[in-house]
Scaffold this active site. Structure first.
Site, PDB file in Angstrom:
ATOM      1  N   ASP A  99       0.810  -1.216   0.000  1.00 33.74           N
ATOM      2  CA  ASP A  99       0.000   0.000   0.000  1.00 33.74           C
ATOM      3  C   ASP A  99       0.842   1.265   0.000  1.00 33.74           C
ATOM      4  O   ASP A  99       0.578   2.199  -0.743  1.00 33.74           O
ATOM      5  CB  ASP A  99      -0.978   0.017   1.174  1.00 33.74           C
ATOM      6  CG  ASP A  99      -0.313  -0.143   2.538  1.00 33.74           C
ATOM      7  OD1 ASP A  99       0.918  -0.366   2.612  1.00 33.74           O
ATOM      8  OD2 ASP A  99      -1.033  -0.050   3.546  1.00 33.74           O
ATOM      9  N   GLU A 102       7.450   4.195   2.812  1.00 38.94           N
ATOM     10  CA  GLU A 102       7.995   5.416   3.420  1.00 38.94           C
ATOM     11  C   GLU A 102       9.512   5.293   3.438  1.00 38.94           C
ATOM     12  O   GLU A 102      10.177   5.820   2.570  1.00 38.94           O
ATOM     13  CB  GLU A 102       7.409   5.612   4.814  1.00 38.94           C
ATOM     14  CG  GLU A 102       5.922   5.944   4.759  1.00 38.94           C
ATOM     15  CD  GLU A 102       5.332   6.177   6.124  1.00 38.94           C
ATOM     16  OE1 GLU A 102       5.341   7.348   6.545  1.00 38.94           O
ATOM     17  OE2 GLU A 102       4.863   5.218   6.757  1.00 38.94           O
ATOM     18  N   LYS A 130       6.020   7.759  -0.574  1.00 38.26           N
ATOM     19  CA  LYS A 130       6.269   9.056   0.070  1.00 38.26           C
ATOM     20  C   LYS A 130       7.571   9.691  -0.397  1.00 38.26           C
ATOM     21  O   LYS A 130       7.798  10.864  -0.171  1.00 38.26           O
ATOM     22  CB  LYS A 130       6.246   8.923   1.589  1.00 38.26           C
ATOM     23  CG  LYS A 130       4.833   8.844   2.133  1.00 38.26           C
ATOM     24  CD  LYS A 130       4.764   9.243   3.575  1.00 38.26           C
ATOM     25  CE  LYS A 130       3.318   9.267   4.030  1.00 38.26           C
ATOM     26  NZ  LYS A 130       3.197   9.615   5.435  1.00 38.26           N
ATOM     27  N   PHE A 151       0.010  11.963   7.370  1.00 34.76           N
ATOM     28  CA  PHE A 151      -0.386  10.675   7.926  1.00 34.76           C
ATOM     29  C   PHE A 151      -1.692  10.303   7.248  1.00 34.76           C
ATOM     30  O   PHE A 151      -2.711  10.942   7.464  1.00 34.76           O
ATOM     31  CB  PHE A 151      -0.546  10.733   9.441  1.00 34.76           C
ATOM     32  CG  PHE A 151      -0.614   9.367  10.037  1.00 34.76           C
ATOM     33  CD1 PHE A 151       0.548   8.705  10.381  1.00 34.76           C
ATOM     34  CD2 PHE A 151      -1.825   8.731  10.205  1.00 34.76           C
ATOM     35  CE1 PHE A 151       0.499   7.419  10.902  1.00 34.76           C
ATOM     36  CE2 PHE A 151      -1.884   7.450  10.724  1.00 34.76           C
ATOM     37  CZ  PHE A 151      -0.713   6.792  11.078  1.00 34.76           C
TER      38      PHE A 151
END
Length: 179
Positions: A99, A102, A130, A151
């Site tokens: 999904d 980071e 990200k 977030f």
């Protein structure tokens, strides 16, 4: 739940369109091959389900559970793989479906784990990247969207085991996760 949302970042339509594009590209790239898609649970489940329906190949959908978050909002820095695969990956083409990336730590550990099983190839498809400076671990081949440093929740992505059922991607209000 909607009262906890700061802003919708990607609509349901945005997600559907991009997942269809990814599926078409993966179909082209793996033409003539069977593909094992490994969905990383739990966050990748909605994305992987939609993605495999957009891949026009023989697909074997497998599941793997790995986490570095638990119920928190920051990575613990250690990766726990708590479920295992039910298929032999030797000589097979593998696409890991995640999904969100980071730092890339979790994905790098999983890619290494998969490579140890001698597949023909291993690639990564992420819905959201990200693209943080800290991501020195891995660069996915397929990326749905660049993700702002927020977030986020929705479309399978949770905070403390909630919000996965939102049909869009949204930024969560800080007061919700900084309690």
């Amino acid at each position: 739940m909607n009262k906890d949302i700061k802003e919708i970042l990607l609509s349901e339509e945005d997600l559907n369109n991009r997942v269809a594009q990814l599926g078409a590209q993966i179909t082209k790239d793996y033409a003539g091959n069977e593909l094992i898609v490994i969905c990383l649970l739990k966050g990748g489940s909605v994305f992987a389900s939609d993605l495999v329906r957009n891949i026009d190949l023989k697909v074997d959908l497998q599941f793997l559970s790995a986490s570095s978050y638990g119920a928190g909002h920051q990575s613990s820095g250690s990766v726990d793989i708590s479920a295992d695969l039910t298929r032999d990956l030797t000589g097979r083409h593998v696409l890991i479906c995640e999904d969100l990336v980071e730092t890339g730590l979790t994905l790098s550990v999983i890619v290494q784990y998969i490579k140890e099983q001698n597949p023909a190839s291993v690639e990564v498809c992420v819905l959201l990247d990200k693209e943080l400076e800290e991501n020195v671990y891995i660069k996915p081949k397929y990326v749905g969207f660049k993700c702002p440093e927020e977030f986020i929740v929705g479309y399978g992505i949770d905070y403390a085991h909630h919000y996965r059922n939102l049909p869009y991607i949204a930024a969560l209000k800080e007061e919700v996760y900084l309690k």
